[in-house]
Design an enzyme around this catalytic site. Structure first.
Site, PDB file in Angstrom:
ATOM      1  N   ASP A 162      72.469 -31.502  -4.579  1.00  8.17           N
ATOM      2  CA  ASP A 162      72.850 -31.116  -5.932  1.00  8.17           C
ATOM      3  C   ASP A 162      74.269 -30.566  -5.866  1.00  8.17           C
ATOM      4  O   ASP A 162      74.760 -30.221  -4.800  1.00  8.17           O
ATOM      5  CB  ASP A 162      71.874 -30.044  -6.431  1.00  8.17           C
ATOM      6  CG  ASP A 162      71.931 -29.870  -7.942  1.00  8.17           C
ATOM      7  OD1 ASP A 162      72.713 -30.601  -8.584  1.00  8.17           O
ATOM      8  OD2 ASP A 162      71.208 -29.019  -8.468  1.00  8.17           O
ATOM      9  N   ASP A 396      67.401 -26.472  -5.454  1.00  7.11           N
ATOM     10  CA  ASP A 396      67.079 -25.050  -5.627  1.00  7.11           C
ATOM     11  C   ASP A 396      66.385 -24.745  -6.947  1.00  7.11           C
ATOM     12  O   ASP A 396      66.013 -23.616  -7.203  1.00  7.11           O
ATOM     13  CB  ASP A 396      68.350 -24.196  -5.510  1.00  7.11           C
ATOM     14  CG  ASP A 396      69.427 -24.612  -6.509  1.00  7.11           C
ATOM     15  OD1 ASP A 396      69.173 -25.547  -7.304  1.00  7.11           O
ATOM     16  OD2 ASP A 396      70.521 -24.013  -6.487  1.00  7.11           O
ATOM     17  N   ASP A 400      64.099 -29.865  -9.290  1.00  3.08           N
ATOM     18  CA  ASP A 400      64.190 -30.571  -8.000  1.00  3.08           C
ATOM     19  C   ASP A 400      62.831 -30.733  -7.324  1.00  3.08           C
ATOM     20  O   ASP A 400      62.734 -31.387  -6.284  1.00  3.08           O
ATOM     21  CB  ASP A 400      65.119 -29.805  -7.040  1.00  3.08           C
ATOM     22  CG  ASP A 400      66.544 -29.732  -7.552  1.00  3.08           C
ATOM     23  OD1 ASP A 400      67.034 -30.756  -8.058  1.00  3.08           O
ATOM     24  OD2 ASP A 400      67.160 -28.655  -7.461  1.00  3.08           O
TER      25      ASP A 400
END
Length: 568
Positions: A162, A396, A400
């Site tokens: 990410d 995180d 996700d």
């Protein structure tokens, strides 16, 4: 659910459906699901095995950790030996008794063959190597939740990451607001201050905005639409003050006006994050029915991690591909990825602009940066990559979770959501992506060392098995006794293998585990078998007694063992 409003729940880990479920008072919330929007108070009604999620979780965990190639090969090897050892042992004992007519000699020969067949110590050393690897990583602020994860990490050749918290350090800073005509700074402060008081979002964007706009508590909320990663905006309808929302421009406006597009383009190209604040003329709904009125454009900057370029450069050298999968605008993500030195970062795509069905396989081959990705699309992208690669996903947030579970290995940041940590195999305790270098190296060290050690153990397993079968059919006494094999095994395998399993060895893993160990052990084993058979032939030609042939066999086997050790 006892209290709360605007609560949306992702039950995808339980049901497989990615659609968010709206929850109201007295609705049941399931353990294993995640709140993606809103806040609530709930009362627990079941724990442990009474939870609906308990069986699903244990089943999912078993499947996830069962993909260790190394443990699979070792387990298969032991299973085969377990089946083979009984008939071979019985056959050898019978033939040895026929050859020597001595129960003692038959027992000693059979025991020597069977004991050498078993790679005793190999499973222990494998466990020790994994445990030492986990302890080393713990010292480097990396928590391994399942030991086989170390092996999977060593084999990873694609890392999906990410932008926020990985390329950037996760800290955002509000830079400026571009006000529309008729909107004063005081009015902007009032609206944003009131919105941030009512919205309980705790993400990095909300924290940056709270630092910039003082709270306004006088405005009473009539309806709250909390932020969700799928909707990408949040808003509040106030009593007597109207309805306001802020979020990603292309999600708030169904058709983003050209004028707004031109205004925000330079900021996106500079790698900054752009939000819009809008006014809605009626009570807010989860889906905006018509276009709202733009009040201001908010510019927020991301802070690039200090060690980002060095970290990504290291992975490029190790032939590990990097893919950036983010919920942010693809141009912003692409620019930041380029700044961080990620290869081919200029190849980006806006996933919100693609309609189903999507050819994810072609997409992952051609693209490096994916922007405006929904949780379901993240999962599909990982699934497509897994067809030809070993994939690591780092994340995180709640958005996700699906991708973390889908990947061969999931890595979560400790500062991230508890949902992401629960779904991950490895947790970076200081939330620093640079730790992935340590993880990769430690995994490679463990696998390389176990390959070396296993190849040494397999030498005696293979030659013992072949010799046992041969001596079942020839009327000669077995050339080894257990007491002779003990020093050979100790000096050429046992003691050296303990030190070799802890050796620093960070070379890239190549080839298949079984092929790699057979490449060393098979020639060694066949050399021992050849030497023993030549000695048996010499015994016939030169009328040598058992003591002479046995001594020569032990000596040559020890020499071959030392040569294998030298080669390893």
């Amino acid at each position: 659910m006892l209290a709360g409003a605007g609560v949306e729940v992702d039950e995808s880990l339980l049901t497989g459906e990615a659609d968010r479920v709206q929850k109201t008072l007295q609705d049941q919330l399931y353990s294993g699901s995640f709140i993606t929007a809103g806040e609530c108070f709930y009362q627990g009604t079941a724990v442990g095995k009474d939870n609906f999620a308990e069986q699903l979780t244990s089943e999912a965990k078993t499947k996830k950790t069962g993909n260790s190639e190394l443990t699979k090969v070792l387990s298969r090897m032991i299973a085969v030996l377990t089946v083979v050892i009984i008939p071979v042992g019985l056959g050898l004992f019978y033939s040895q008794y026929q050859a020597s007519e001595s129960i003692k000699q038959a027992v000693l020969g059979t025991v020597a063959a069977l004991v050498s067949m078993i790679p005793e110590g190999l499973m222990l050393l494998t466990s020790v190597a994994f445990a030492v690897g986990a302890a080393n990583l713990a010292r480097k602020k990396v928590l391994v939740q399942a030991l086989p994860s170390i092996e999977t990490l060593a084999r990873v050749d694609v890392i999906c990451l990410d932008k926020t918290g990985t390329i950037t350090d996760g800290t955002l800073k509000f830079e400026e607001a571009l006000l529309e005509e008729g909107v004063s700074e005081e009015r902007l402060d009032q609206i944003m201050g009131a919105l941030l008081v009512q919205l309980n979002d705790q993400n990095a964007t909300a924290k940056a905005l709270r630092e910039a706009f003082p709270p306004v508590v006088e405005w009473a909320a009539e309806k709250i639409v909390p932020f969700s990663s799928a909707r990408k905006w949040s808003g509040v309808t106030f009593k007597e003050q109207g309805s306001y929302a802020f979020g990603a421009p292309e999600f708030i406006f169904k058709n983003l006006p050209q004028k707004i597009q031109e205004k925000i383009q330079p900021y996106l190209a500079a790698g900054q994050r752009v939000l819009v604040l809008v006014e809605y003329l009626t009570v807010l709904e989860e889906e905006l029915a018509y276009e709202p009125r733009l009040l201001a454009t908010l510019i927020i900057s991301d802070n690039l991690r200090e060690n980002a370029r060095a970290t990504f450069g290291y992975f490029a050298q190790q032939d590990v591909q990097l893919k950036v999968i983010s919920g942010d605008h693809p141009l912003t993500v692409s620019k930041i990825a380029q700044k961080a030195g990620i290869k081919d970062a200029e190849m980006f795509i806006d996933m919100s602009s693609i309609s189903e069905p999507i050819d994810y396989k072609a997409l992952v081959d051609q693209t490096t940066v994916f922007g405006r990705v929904t949780p379901k699309q993240k999962q599909a992208l990982i699934r497509a990559l897994k067809e030809t690669h070993t994939v690591c996903m780092t994340g995180d947030g709640v958005n996700d979770v699906l991708a973390l579970r889908e990947a061969d290995i999931g890595v979560a940041m400790a500062k991230g959501s508890s949902a992401a940590r629960a779904a991950a195999d490895v947790i970076l305790l200081d939330s620093d992506f640079a730790r992935m270098q340590n993880v990769l190296n430690e995994g490679r060290r463990v696998i390389n060392n176990i390959e070396r050690v296993a190849s040494m153990y397999l030498v005696k397993t293979i030659y013992s098995l072949i010799l046992a079968v041969i001596f079942m059919f020839i009327a000669n006494p077995y050339p080894f006794e257990p007491v002779q094999l003990t020093p050979i095994n100790a000096l050429t395998v046992g003691i050296p293998s303990f030190f070799l399993s802890l050796k620093p060895s960070y070379e890239r893993i190549k080839g298949d585990f079984l092929n790699n160990i057979l490449r060393v052990s098979l020639p060694g084993a066949l050399t021992v078998v050849s030497a023993v058979m030549v000695i048996q032939l010499a015994a016939v030609l030169f009328q040598l007694d058992y003591q002479a042939t046995s001594t020569m066999s032990v000596f040559l086997t020890g020499c071959v063992g030392l040569l294998v050790l030298y080669k390893v």
